[in-house]
Write a protein that holds these residues in place. Structure first.
Motif, PDB file in Angstrom:
ATOM      1  N   VAL A 106       5.364  -0.474  -0.169  1.00 29.86           N
ATOM      2  CA  VAL A 106       4.848  -1.580   0.633  1.00 29.86           C
ATOM      3  C   VAL A 106       3.334  -1.487   0.520  1.00 29.86           C
ATOM      4  N   SER A 107       2.728  -2.500  -0.111  1.00 30.46           N
ATOM      5  CA  SER A 107       1.313  -2.390  -0.448  1.00 30.46           C
ATOM      6  C   SER A 107       0.495  -3.589  -0.018  1.00 30.46           C
ATOM      7  N   ASP A 108      -0.717  -3.293   0.408  1.00 26.28           N
ATOM      8  CA  ASP A 108      -1.746  -4.304   0.586  1.00 26.28           C
ATOM      9  C   ASP A 108      -2.043  -4.865  -0.803  1.00 26.28           C
ATOM     10  N   LEU A 109      -2.572  -6.057  -0.884  1.00 27.51           N
ATOM     11  CA  LEU A 109      -2.903  -6.623  -2.191  1.00 27.51           C
ATOM     12  C   LEU A 109      -4.347  -6.374  -2.588  1.00 27.51           C
ATOM     13  N   VAL A 110      -5.270  -6.512  -1.641  1.00 22.35           N
ATOM     14  CA  VAL A 110      -6.689  -6.347  -1.931  1.00 22.35           C
ATOM     15  C   VAL A 110      -7.158  -5.028  -1.345  1.00 22.35           C
ATOM     16  N   MET A 111      -7.569  -4.111  -2.241  1.00 26.71           N
ATOM     17  CA  MET A 111      -7.981  -2.772  -1.810  1.00 26.71           C
ATOM     18  C   MET A 111      -9.131  -2.296  -2.680  1.00 26.71           C
ATOM     19  N   PRO A 112      -9.900  -1.333  -2.186  1.00 21.57           N
ATOM     20  CA  PRO A 112     -10.952  -0.749  -3.020  1.00 21.57           C
ATOM     21  C   PRO A 112     -10.325   0.091  -4.135  1.00 21.57           C
ATOM     22  N   GLY A 113     -11.082   0.330  -5.179  1.00 19.12           N
ATOM     23  CA  GLY A 113     -10.592   1.126  -6.300  1.00 19.12           C
ATOM     24  C   GLY A 113     -10.267   0.245  -7.493  1.00 19.12           C
TER      25      GLY A 113
END
Length: 125
Positions: A106-113
């Motif tokens: 289950v993941s966020d779409l916009v992330m750093p990296g």
């Protein structure tokens, strides 16, 4: 797009905005689709259909906001699933690559990296 998705899923959206303080959105979706509830449960109103429970499955929660990640992990644990957590896509990708057993991401779409949510799921798949 989000409003349309939430509405077609049987939920609703709230919005609160205050000048100089920012804006917050609340996204509410039903825990169980209305069609899955029996007539007796719909009429009683106070009864709840049982939510699915974990059976050893491990869910990887990927979210850069620590508070949202903590809440997500708590809710998944309450359903008796095991969890792993990562603060970005890069760290999340290293987990299964390093041997961690993951049944669902289950993941966020916009992330750093370097890996956003789309890239992460493509690489894990």
């Amino acid at each position: 797009m989000v409003y349309g998705f939430v509405r077609q899923s049987g939920g609703h959206v709230t919005l609160y905005s205050e000048l100089g303080l920012g804006t917050s959105f609340g996204l509410y979706s039903p825990a169980v689709p209305h069609e899955m509830l029996t007539k007796d449960v719909r009429l009683a109103g106070h009864q709840h259909h049982a939510l699915p429970r974990g059976n050893g499955e491990r869910i990887l929660i990927v979210e850069d906001n620590a508070r949202v990640r903590k809440l997500s992990v708590e809710r998944i644990l309450d359903l008796s699933f095991a969890t792993l957590e990562a603060e970005n896509g890069d760290r999340a990708y290293e987990m299964p690559k390093g041997g961690a057993q993951v049944d669902l991401v289950v993941s966020d779409l916009v992330m750093p990296g370097t890996l956003n949510g789309y890239d992460l799921t493509a690489k894990i798949a």
